[in-house]
Motif scaffolding. Sequence first.
Motif, PDB file in Angstrom:
ATOM      1  N   THR A 199       4.357  -3.786   6.192  1.00 48.62           N
ATOM      2  CA  THR A 199       4.632  -2.733   7.172  1.00 48.62           C
ATOM      3  C   THR A 199       6.135  -2.502   7.289  1.00 48.62           C
ATOM      4  O   THR A 199       6.599  -1.350   7.388  1.00 48.62           O
TER       5      THR A 199
ATOM      6  N   ARG B 129      -4.929  -7.940  17.334  1.00 47.05           N
ATOM      7  CA  ARG B 129      -5.019  -6.931  16.265  1.00 47.05           C
ATOM      8  C   ARG B 129      -4.166  -7.303  15.052  1.00 47.05           C
ATOM      9  O   ARG B 129      -4.145  -6.565  14.071  1.00 47.05           O
TER      10      ARG B 129
ATOM     11  N   CYS C 297      -1.729  -6.769  13.140  1.00 49.30           N
ATOM     12  CA  CYS C 297      -0.685  -5.764  12.908  1.00 49.30           C
ATOM     13  C   CYS C 297      -1.150  -4.490  13.572  1.00 49.30           C
ATOM     14  O   CYS C 297      -2.293  -4.107  13.384  1.00 49.30           O
ATOM     15  N   CYS C 298      -0.299  -3.831  14.328  1.00 47.44           N
ATOM     16  CA  CYS C 298      -0.741  -2.540  14.861  1.00 47.44           C
ATOM     17  C   CYS C 298       0.450  -1.640  15.132  1.00 47.44           C
ATOM     18  O   CYS C 298       1.605  -2.092  15.168  1.00 47.44           O
TER      19      CYS C 298
ATOM     20  N   ASP D 217     -12.505   2.870  10.483  1.00 47.29           N
ATOM     21  CA  ASP D 217     -11.391   3.361   9.652  1.00 47.29           C
ATOM     22  C   ASP D 217     -11.804   3.717   8.233  1.00 47.29           C
ATOM     23  O   ASP D 217     -10.990   3.752   7.324  1.00 47.29           O
TER      24      ASP D 217
ATOM     25  N   VAL E 164      -2.616   3.164  20.548  1.00 44.81           N
ATOM     26  CA  VAL E 164      -2.818   2.072  19.587  1.00 44.81           C
ATOM     27  C   VAL E 164      -3.484   2.600  18.309  1.00 44.81           C
ATOM     28  O   VAL E 164      -4.525   3.260  18.370  1.00 44.81           O
ATOM     29  N   HIS E 165      -2.860   2.310  17.167  1.00 45.22           N
ATOM     30  CA  HIS E 165      -3.403   2.736  15.862  1.00 45.22           C
ATOM     31  C   HIS E 165      -3.247   1.609  14.854  1.00 45.22           C
ATOM     32  O   HIS E 165      -2.523   0.636  15.090  1.00 45.22           O
ATOM     33  N   ASP E 166      -3.896   1.795  13.694  1.00 43.65           N
ATOM     34  CA  ASP E 166      -3.678   0.868  12.582  1.00 43.65           C
ATOM     35  C   ASP E 166      -2.289   1.121  12.004  1.00 43.65           C
ATOM     36  O   ASP E 166      -1.767   2.234  12.118  1.00 43.65           O
ATOM     37  N   PRO E 167      -1.710   0.106  11.325  1.00 51.75           N
ATOM     38  CA  PRO E 167      -0.309   0.259  10.906  1.00 51.75           C
ATOM     39  C   PRO E 167      -0.133   0.983   9.566  1.00 51.75           C
ATOM     40  O   PRO E 167       0.887   0.839   8.934  1.00 51.75           O
TER      41      PRO E 167
ATOM     42  N   LEU F  51      -1.964  -7.439  22.460  1.00 54.61           N
ATOM     43  CA  LEU F  51      -2.031  -6.838  21.119  1.00 54.61           C
ATOM     44  C   LEU F  51      -2.080  -7.856  19.985  1.00 54.61           C
ATOM     45  O   LEU F  51      -2.227  -7.492  18.828  1.00 54.61           O
TER      46      LEU F  51
ATOM     47  N   TYR G 288      -3.448  -3.959  26.743  1.00 55.70           N
ATOM     48  CA  TYR G 288      -4.480  -3.375  25.891  1.00 55.70           C
ATOM     49  C   TYR G 288      -5.597  -4.406  25.740  1.00 55.70           C
ATOM     50  O   TYR G 288      -5.344  -5.552  25.391  1.00 55.70           O
TER      51      TYR G 288
ATOM     52  N   TYR H 216       5.952  -0.778  15.863  1.00 55.81           N
ATOM     53  CA  TYR H 216       4.962  -1.647  15.201  1.00 55.81           C
ATOM     54  C   TYR H 216       5.024  -3.040  15.818  1.00 55.81           C
ATOM     55  O   TYR H 216       6.103  -3.578  16.027  1.00 55.81           O
TER      56      TYR H 216
END
Length: 1656
Positions: free
Chosen positions: A562, A706, A708-709, A1195, A716-719, A703, A763, A550
Amino acid sequence: MNLKHLGIYQDSRMETRFRFGFCVVIAVALCICLCGHSVYAGNSKPKNVQVALRAKWSGTPVILEAGELLSKESKDLFWDFIELWLQSADENSDCQTAKDCLKRIIKYGRSLLSESLVAMFEFSLTLRSASPRIVLYRQLAEESLSSFPLADDKSSSSPDGEVSQQSDNAKNKKVNPLLVGENPRSPEGNCCWIDTGGRLFYDVAELLVWMQNPKEVSLETLHPELFEFDHVHPDSNVGSPVAILYGALGTNCFEQFHRTLASAAREGKIYYVVRPVLPSGCESKSTPCGALGTRDSLNLGGYGVELALKNMEYKAMDDSTVKKGVTLEDPHTEDLSQEVRGFVFSRILERRQELTSEIMAFRDYLLSSAVSDTLDVWELKDLGHQTAQRIVHAADPLQSMQEINQNFPSVVSSLSRMKLNESIKEEIVANQRMIPPGKSLMALNGALVNIEDIDLYLLVDMVHQELSLADQYAKMKIPVSTVRKLLAALPPSESSTFRVDFRSDHVHYLNNLEVDEMYKRWRNNLNELLMPVYPGQMRYIRKNLFHAVYVLDPASICGLETIDAIVSMFENHIPMRFGVILYSTKLIKEIESGGGELPLSYREKDSPSQEDLSSLIIRLFIYIKENQGIVTAFQFLSNVNKLRIESVAEDPPEVHHVEGAFVETLLPQAKTPPQDTLLKLEKEHTFKELSEENSLFVFKLGLAKRQCCLLFNGLVHDPTEEALMNAMNDELPRIQENVYFGHINSHTDVLDKYLSESGVQRYNPQIIAEGKVKPRFVSLSALILADNSFFNEISYLHSTGTIDDLKPVTHLLAVSMASDKGMRLLREGIHYLMAGTTTGRLAVLFNSIQDPHSPSFLFMKVFQITASSYSHKKGALPFLDQICLFYQHEYMHASSAGTENVEAFMDKVFELANSNGLSSKGLKSALSGLSDEKLKVHLNKVGKFLFGRVGLECGANAVITNGRVISLVDDTTFLSHDLQLLESLEFKQRIKHIVEIIEEVKWEDIDPDMLTSKFISDIFMSVSSSISMRDRNSEGARFELLSAKYSAVVLENENSSIHIDAVIDPLSSSGQKLSSLLRLVSKSIRPSMRLVLNPMSSLVDLPLKNYYRYVIPTLDDFSSSDYTIYGPKAFFANMPPSKTLTMNLDVPEPWLVEPVVAVHDLDNMLLENLGETRTLQAVYELEALVLTGHCSEKDHEPPRGLQLILGTKSTPHLVDTLVMANLGYWQMKAFPGVWYLQLAPGRSSELYALKDDGDGGQETTLSKRITIDDLRGKLVHMEVIKKKGKEHEKLLVSADDDSHSQEKKKGNQNSWNSNILKWASGFIGGSDQSKKSKNTPVEQVTGGRHGKTINIFSVASGHLYERFLKIMILSVLKNTQRPVKFWFIKNYLSPQFKDVIPHMAQEYGFEYELITYKWPTWLHKQKEKQRIIWAYKILFLDVIFPLALEKVIFVDADQIVRTDMGELYDMDLKGRPLAYTPFCDNNREMDGYRFWKQGFWKEHLRGRPYHISALYVVDLLKFRETAAGDNLRVFYETLSKDPNSLSNLDQDLPNYAQHTVPIFSLPQEWLWCESWCGNATKPKAKTIDLCNNPMTKEPKLQGAKRIVEEWPELDYEARRVTAKILGEDFDPQDQAALPAEAPKTISDTPLEDEESKSEL
């Protein structure tokens, strides 16, 4: 007698005169011997059917369409065509007919185009495919005139005094406000005018006066809006005042204005734009060729017409005779060039004119004999194989296929008697082991084409695209074989697996599955991954397979939440390796403002008060990790969050929370007081550098944006936990595959493997285009081919020592010298080369106009000279970097451009040149050699390219990589790492496969001296950029695996750049269309083709029960005697007179069509009823184009119920609709024009904002511009985001909620259902003939009706059901006291009904509206007309009505109402969206037919009633709130795939879904029908429905007269009113007497009718 045995069938196709003559003799003999008696015995002449389809808009000039088609090829050809036409004005006046004009236009097109493109130009011109673009210009012309109303106020009359036409225009506008492209009338008799944004000029003299006064021109600040499709004169200068000429080639005023403006553009005074329009009334002022196409309505081609043999078990035909209606002339000639069973009669008649009548009689016999709609089972068995054999053995296989499948009922009996060649059958069966029988596939140059969606317009566009590219590549001297390879090459399958390579010491891992003690009991056998487990069960393997790292700011709420989630998952032994990379948001901002470096000033800040909280937390975290271990360090972060929540949960943490958590974490194991440690750490700034490096690392990864990721194995995704589980489920199959094939074993480091294979160093969402945003491309090949293009002057920069290498990747940096951002981009570009790249080169396009005496102009000169003369030197890049830095610091913002400044600047340049090993002397002489004028011309060309082609304003910055455009908006940082990412990504995805093909080329016709690395690199750049412009499928199929020796049609042409592969079932509906399309392509451009026939192997029923014609235009549509354009038509000769036929149109997906001229019932055509008329004619109209789209929210599920409105700038709301939950789909009606899409006022726009189409940014916009300029409609992808503070609010709020009580609903203008929109009269369905447009409660005086309007909805198809519908209307009106508004589904109503209903509405005092909805492409389609009509009753209730409508009652057309419908309208439905009447069960005779009382239905209903669909109420508010429409469509999609389910679609579907979409059961008396209800309950009946009786099969008309006593009286009145309106004689004796008794079983014909299943 079989003609084949006489050798006629084959020999008639031979070209030799002898055989042809022999053929004629035998044909005539046959005619006399066999046919004479049968033809002349009866007087019945053969019957034909003719169908035309016209556009809603008035005709457009063909000459203007030609200009648009040429500009599609190249913007400059538009202007070349104008010049050619004007120069040859005298010659053009010789043209005496429409065909002459067309040939003259084609002649000019031929002189401008390459030979390979002429055929497509000619065909597109006859197809009139550019007409919508002219309609769009008409809209802009109307807006131009209406923005200066003074011109309109003066009394205006057209040059021809055509006053009536103007008022017609106005009327048309009112009737159809959607037709925004109606031709404007000529203002004050002027046919041309100039719009400068601030004023209009109608006179050249006025314009000259204005242009000669530079002061006045410079005051012109209101520039009119320009569009990407506008025609800009090639000599126009960016930044000059805009002048738009509205006018048409062919008029005198156009020529005068054009000459004046073109010379002004050459002098740099004007930015000259043409919008071609011929205003109405100016046709006589234009030359005959200039006005060609305006006097006739525009008949369209590119659609199919089907005449299906209709099932007639229940007689559903109207018994009233056809009265005099619109009488249409029979066509003067039949098309005799069409082949009939191997004979081309036009040729035979040329040779034997004296036998005309006998030959025509023989032709009629051939056409009308042997119409079959049934065959015995043994005859059907091999029918598919026999058809394939007939096609393959024919002299012209494509024509044979077309003839067979488009006249199938007439040829099937002869086909079934053919002897079958076994080798054909064996090959087909062998092929069907690889492809399912009956499956059709098609690929154009290797790319699959969707058979369902393909239509003529799409195919022409695709073929044109390929030919155009082939033409460009041929001009680059690329060999034909290579061109074919390039066009057929498919890019590597696009994988979204771009992994960010985050491997570094900055990752703080919490655990390690392979080492940590807590996992030692887990197994380490990787093969367990391949074992089956229960869904959702995890695999506990002692191997780091999944890395969840993360990236977060520990001082943010998101970051701390998170951390809690990570600790929780870790403690629950989730089998993943967890880690974090920590950063400080504040520090990242400092780094950004410092140009990617940590500012020096930041390091000098030593006072603790200035340190931000994030950096403090990171330092304390590192300290604890070093001293107490990583688990304790994570515990510290958890404690920070715990203390934060305990004080104020919504706020981010503060210093005292951090200090408290530190003390709390260390206290249990502390040897010295933690407070002392804390003070020491705060004061000494321990680990400060480490913490800063963490943030710098995150910045370089890209990054930080974003916030938080999660990086899951680099993806790469949401946390969120949900995203983590989804990521794991997506990754698992990839790992399993690698384990299975042995690519991953117990020694493999999975993370290293994945990141080494597909890892990127950075990214950037703009580059890794995620989601719906498609990358934007611009083609560079035309620029490279142009003679005086600035591309030939560009010099490229290379990494040191690589100047002679081939460079597949070319970056063009568009740089503004006036902005810091531009200079930073320029330096990053230089740093990218300094870092070293062997595959990339770079050029700079300066996007700014500069004063020749300024340092910036000198800077550009120095840059150009260094790039052209010194780029091979080692010191060139450092030198450029240093002068960039020097210029940026010293001169960029210098206000004065004095001589001293310039001299000082040059001194510094020479000094830096010497220090970098470049000769200052050489530089000095080169500078004096480059004239200011030359550089200015170059900059102007660059500006035109960037503005005209790329769409960049002057001063904007962008990166163009092999044609891919990335615009840099204000807040984006673009680093040298981004250029590296762009290079590796584009090379891998778009360029590599092209490079491999071009590297193999053996260049033959080229001077070896030209074959430099630059030449080849230019070819890489231009090919990859132009090929990316293609909009085509990236999937292919391996057609070569299928055998093609016996059962395929193979047409070779090695010189063609088009190759078509297809697998076709010739006896399928798609085969009917494809055979016409393929034959057309084959005739016009002669491609190579390989068509493998794939018929169904064992048929049990006839595969086709229809006749079919695909309408394709030809040159013969243009008259040879006058200036008429007839337009293409479908012609069916010699149709079976005694069969009932029903007509259907097979139109392109975006078209909405309706019949406008048809005397006869198109649903039930019995041609023997035509009498003396030989040809039944029908004219349809293109009612609208459908604009469709998908709306998404990142999302989240699609925002169902979101309200959208569409309109123009002046009228923003013309149409409205809802977003469905199904794929976020929406649709609206539109016409060619420029439209603006917005969220509707009210709840939709309060909660949501439209996201801008930019590259991955978060910018929002008020409206989205949509341009419709062709006949292919538009598919729009749009994204919305919730507004700040509204993230947790729901869009659909139930009306039952307290906050939305009934009182509020009336008063609250912002609730979802009660928008403050004044719904215009052109809603989703359009209200073409709506008498009134408001749906509010109205107090009406007409007929003495008062109170709230009752809305009633119905659908009818065919004259009989329209007769019933009129009776239903009368029965409602005679029993209801309140105002009534009827809503009719427009799709299937006859022109007569649409003519009658407005007068009927006037006479009886009711309102009505015609609505429609296009069947969505993603929803499983019904094929039979009756089932489509049923589907319309139930599937689109939430979207087919305007959003302001609250409730509607459906009443079947064949129903009689006996009560006041107000009672039903006001009934409380107990909060349910639908109300139906249950089937009554007191008629015991019918027990055997009550299927819902047994089997599946009994079990499914679980005691609930089964309802009848002839009458139901829809509470539209509740229906939309509960998303009932979405649920019904989901059930339908699931069930309809099974042909045995939903046999009564409109009835079974709501009954099946009533557990989810609840139904309120109406009292039984609301619907009575004889079939199911006993006579005892008839007196109480409030409505009577004429249900079909499955026992007696009594025809509807007979039953109606017997069952309903008032029916004859109502029928009499309805027919009397109809006759009066249509001006027909009404014979009261026409009315049949009532039958004395009920008939016994009646079965008129053995065929089964779909109607029989309706309302069982």
